[in-house]
Write a protein that holds these residues in place. Sequence first.
Motif, PDB file in Angstrom:
ATOM      1  N   VAL A 153       0.846  -1.198   0.000  1.00 42.88           N
ATOM      2  CA  VAL A 153       0.000   0.000   0.000  1.00 42.88           C
ATOM      3  C   VAL A 153       0.881   1.249   0.000  1.00 42.88           C
ATOM      4  CG1 VAL A 153      -1.764   1.278   1.239  1.00 42.88           C
ATOM      5  CG2 VAL A 153      -1.858  -1.212   1.173  1.00 42.88           C
ATOM      6  N   GLY A 154       0.712   2.078  -1.030  1.00 44.30           N
ATOM      7  CA  GLY A 154       1.510   3.280  -1.151  1.00 44.30           C
ATOM      8  C   GLY A 154       0.887   4.471  -0.446  1.00 44.30           C
ATOM      9  N   HIS A 155       1.750   5.358   0.009  1.00 45.97           N
ATOM     10  CA  HIS A 155       1.297   6.644   0.557  1.00 45.97           C
ATOM     11  C   HIS A 155       2.330   7.708   0.213  1.00 45.97           C
ATOM     12  CE1 HIS A 155       4.177   6.456   3.922  1.00 45.97           C
ATOM     13  NE2 HIS A 155       3.774   5.234   4.160  1.00 45.97           N
ATOM     14  N   ALA A 156       1.992   8.971   0.462  1.00 48.03           N
ATOM     15  CA  ALA A 156       2.793  10.098  -0.019  1.00 48.03           C
ATOM     16  C   ALA A 156       4.009  10.405   0.839  1.00 48.03           C
ATOM     17  CB  ALA A 156       1.922  11.339  -0.139  1.00 48.03           C
ATOM     18  N   GLY A 157       4.308   9.580   1.829  1.00 46.10           N
ATOM     19  CA  GLY A 157       5.496   9.791   2.643  1.00 46.10           C
ATOM     20  C   GLY A 157       5.200   9.672   4.123  1.00 46.10           C
ATOM     21  N   PRO A 158       6.227   9.393   4.922  1.00 50.15           N
ATOM     22  CA  PRO A 158       6.040   9.243   6.364  1.00 50.15           C
ATOM     23  C   PRO A 158       5.388  10.467   6.992  1.00 50.15           C
ATOM     24  CG  PRO A 158       8.260   8.596   5.707  1.00 50.15           C
ATOM     25  CD  PRO A 158       7.632   9.246   4.517  1.00 50.15           C
ATOM     26  N   GLY A 159       4.339  10.225   7.768  1.00 50.93           N
ATOM     27  CA  GLY A 159       3.677  11.315   8.459  1.00 50.93           C
ATOM     28  C   GLY A 159       2.720  12.124   7.617  1.00 50.93           C
ATOM     29  N   SER A 160       2.603  11.788   6.333  1.00 51.84           N
ATOM     30  CA  SER A 160       1.671  12.510   5.464  1.00 51.84           C
ATOM     31  C   SER A 160       0.235  12.151   5.837  1.00 51.84           C
ATOM     32  CB  SER A 160       1.926  12.146   4.001  1.00 51.84           C
ATOM     33  OG  SER A 160       1.633  10.769   3.780  1.00 51.84           O
ATOM     34  N   PRO A 161      -0.735  12.966   5.427  1.00 48.17           N
ATOM     35  CA  PRO A 161      -2.133  12.608   5.697  1.00 48.17           C
ATOM     36  C   PRO A 161      -2.500  11.240   5.135  1.00 48.17           C
ATOM     37  CG  PRO A 161      -1.991  14.877   4.960  1.00 48.17           C
ATOM     38  CD  PRO A 161      -0.624  14.284   4.768  1.00 48.17           C
ATOM     39  N   ASN A 162      -1.911  10.896   3.995  1.00 45.16           N
ATOM     40  CA  ASN A 162      -2.155   9.581   3.392  1.00 45.16           C
ATOM     41  C   ASN A 162      -1.687   8.461   4.319  1.00 45.16           C
ATOM     42  OD1 ASN A 162      -1.163  11.780   1.648  1.00 45.16           O
ATOM     43  ND2 ASN A 162      -1.970  10.548  -0.019  1.00 45.16           N
ATOM     44  N   HIS A 163      -0.513   8.663   4.920  1.00 43.39           N
ATOM     45  CA  HIS A 163       0.050   7.679   5.839  1.00 43.39           C
ATOM     46  C   HIS A 163      -0.843   7.518   7.070  1.00 43.39           C
ATOM     47  CE1 HIS A 163       3.796   6.346   8.388  1.00 43.39           C
ATOM     48  NE2 HIS A 163       2.981   5.351   8.130  1.00 43.39           N
ATOM     49  N   LEU A 164      -1.249   8.651   7.653  1.00 42.71           N
ATOM     50  CA  LEU A 164      -2.116   8.585   8.823  1.00 42.71           C
ATOM     51  C   LEU A 164      -3.470   7.970   8.475  1.00 42.71           C
ATOM     52  CD1 LEU A 164       0.101  10.387  10.068  1.00 42.71           C
ATOM     53  CD2 LEU A 164      -1.700  11.666  11.203  1.00 42.71           C
ATOM     54  N   ALA A 165      -3.972   8.278   7.277  1.00 38.23           N
ATOM     55  CA  ALA A 165      -5.246   7.697   6.849  1.00 38.23           C
ATOM     56  C   ALA A 165      -5.134   6.182   6.750  1.00 38.23           C
ATOM     57  CB  ALA A 165      -5.657   8.282   5.505  1.00 38.23           C
ATOM     58  N   MET A 166      -4.010   5.698   6.235  1.00 34.36           N
ATOM     59  CA  MET A 166      -3.797   4.262   6.125  1.00 34.36           C
ATOM     60  C   MET A 166      -3.788   3.605   7.513  1.00 34.36           C
ATOM     61  SD  MET A 166      -0.451   2.182   4.800  1.00 34.36           S
ATOM     62  CE  MET A 166       0.263   2.363   6.451  1.00 34.36           C
ATOM     63  N   LEU A 167      -3.097   4.235   8.452  1.00 32.77           N
ATOM     64  CA  LEU A 167      -3.025   3.676   9.807  1.00 32.77           C
ATOM     65  C   LEU A 167      -4.392   3.677  10.483  1.00 32.77           C
ATOM     66  CD1 LEU A 167       0.290   5.360  11.053  1.00 32.77           C
ATOM     67  CD2 LEU A 167      -0.015   3.031  10.209  1.00 32.77           C
ATOM     68  N   GLN A 168      -5.140   4.756  10.306  1.00 29.83           N
ATOM     69  CA  GLN A 168      -6.484   4.824  10.888  1.00 29.83           C
ATOM     70  C   GLN A 168      -7.405   3.773  10.262  1.00 29.83           C
ATOM     71  OE1 GLN A 168      -6.557   9.302  10.240  1.00 29.83           O
ATOM     72  NE2 GLN A 168      -7.825   9.184  12.058  1.00 29.83           N
ATOM     73  N   PHE A 169      -7.245   3.558   8.963  1.00 26.10           N
ATOM     74  CA  PHE A 169      -8.068   2.547   8.296  1.00 26.10           C
ATOM     75  C   PHE A 169      -7.708   1.151   8.793  1.00 26.10           C
ATOM     76  CE2 PHE A 169      -9.284  -0.432   5.018  1.00 26.10           C
ATOM     77  CZ  PHE A 169     -10.521   0.031   4.605  1.00 26.10           C
TER      78      PHE A 169
END
Length: 321
Positions: A153-169
Amino acid sequence: MNITRRSALVAGASLVAGTSWGQALPNKPITLIVPFAPGGNADIVARWIAVPYAKLLGQSVIVDNRGGGGGAIGTALVSKAPADGATLLAATPGQLGTLPHMFKTPYKLDDFVPIGVLSKTSIAVVVRNGDVRVKTVEEFIAYARANPGKLNVGHAGPGSPNHLAMLQFENAANCRFTPVAYKGSGPALIDLRGGTIDVMFDQISSSLPHLKAGTLTTLVVLGLTRDASVPDTRSLKEAGLPEFDASTYIGLLAPKGVAPSVVAALTAAAQKVASDPAFDLGLKAIGSGAHYEDPKRFAEILKADEALAVSLVKQGRLVNE
């Protein structure tokens, strides 16, 4: 997303140049640093901000992409820039509130002065169109639970909103992925289309061209309601999942120490940009939307993001990966 100069100028057409705001600024171009690679949400929104912002301030506004470290590299540059208002940061709360709790950064939240939030963009779970494993969000969750860590699963970088969204999901759906960090959404989308990664948590704005082309599709919007850009995609509640709002705010910040008169000028111009109907229409056309928050409220958003980061760190969930 191909934003032409003509379309960008349309966004600022109803704004009036030559106000007294620019008189408080140094007589030189303003550099607006985007701490991500070109093609992502922050980059797209910053380029829509730049033209009307320059028109109002009476100064050139140059967008400068400085990706890397989840946004830490570009953010650090702004923190060390002269405090004269000529160097600004276009960023999400993650670069200020989250990254310093993940690894040692050469800056902290208090090294910046909020100018204001100008946009809000939904984040969605995005997959390749035709991936038979994950045609619906239910199938996506079932596959992830049955195959822990198998989905890249890709995200826009450590600590990015995408990363946090992935963790919350992951927490909401009780599943685990193998995260793959990028320097922004642009490079991650290329790999998603090419099959290097399986899924991406991404802002609708950066994914929208691929969604319209039919190469990618969304499974669920990570917010409290559906998003008008992908009206057939369900929200978390509609999908039967615990609700959280992973929307991305893009705001402007200046280095600590900028004179109050300069901050006031930058803030007044930012509010004018965000309140212009043409600016909102332009952002909606690319999957985002105008959304203004003043410096005080922006500071509260930054603190809330920091609190979420601290919580995820305590859970052992927020790591630099």
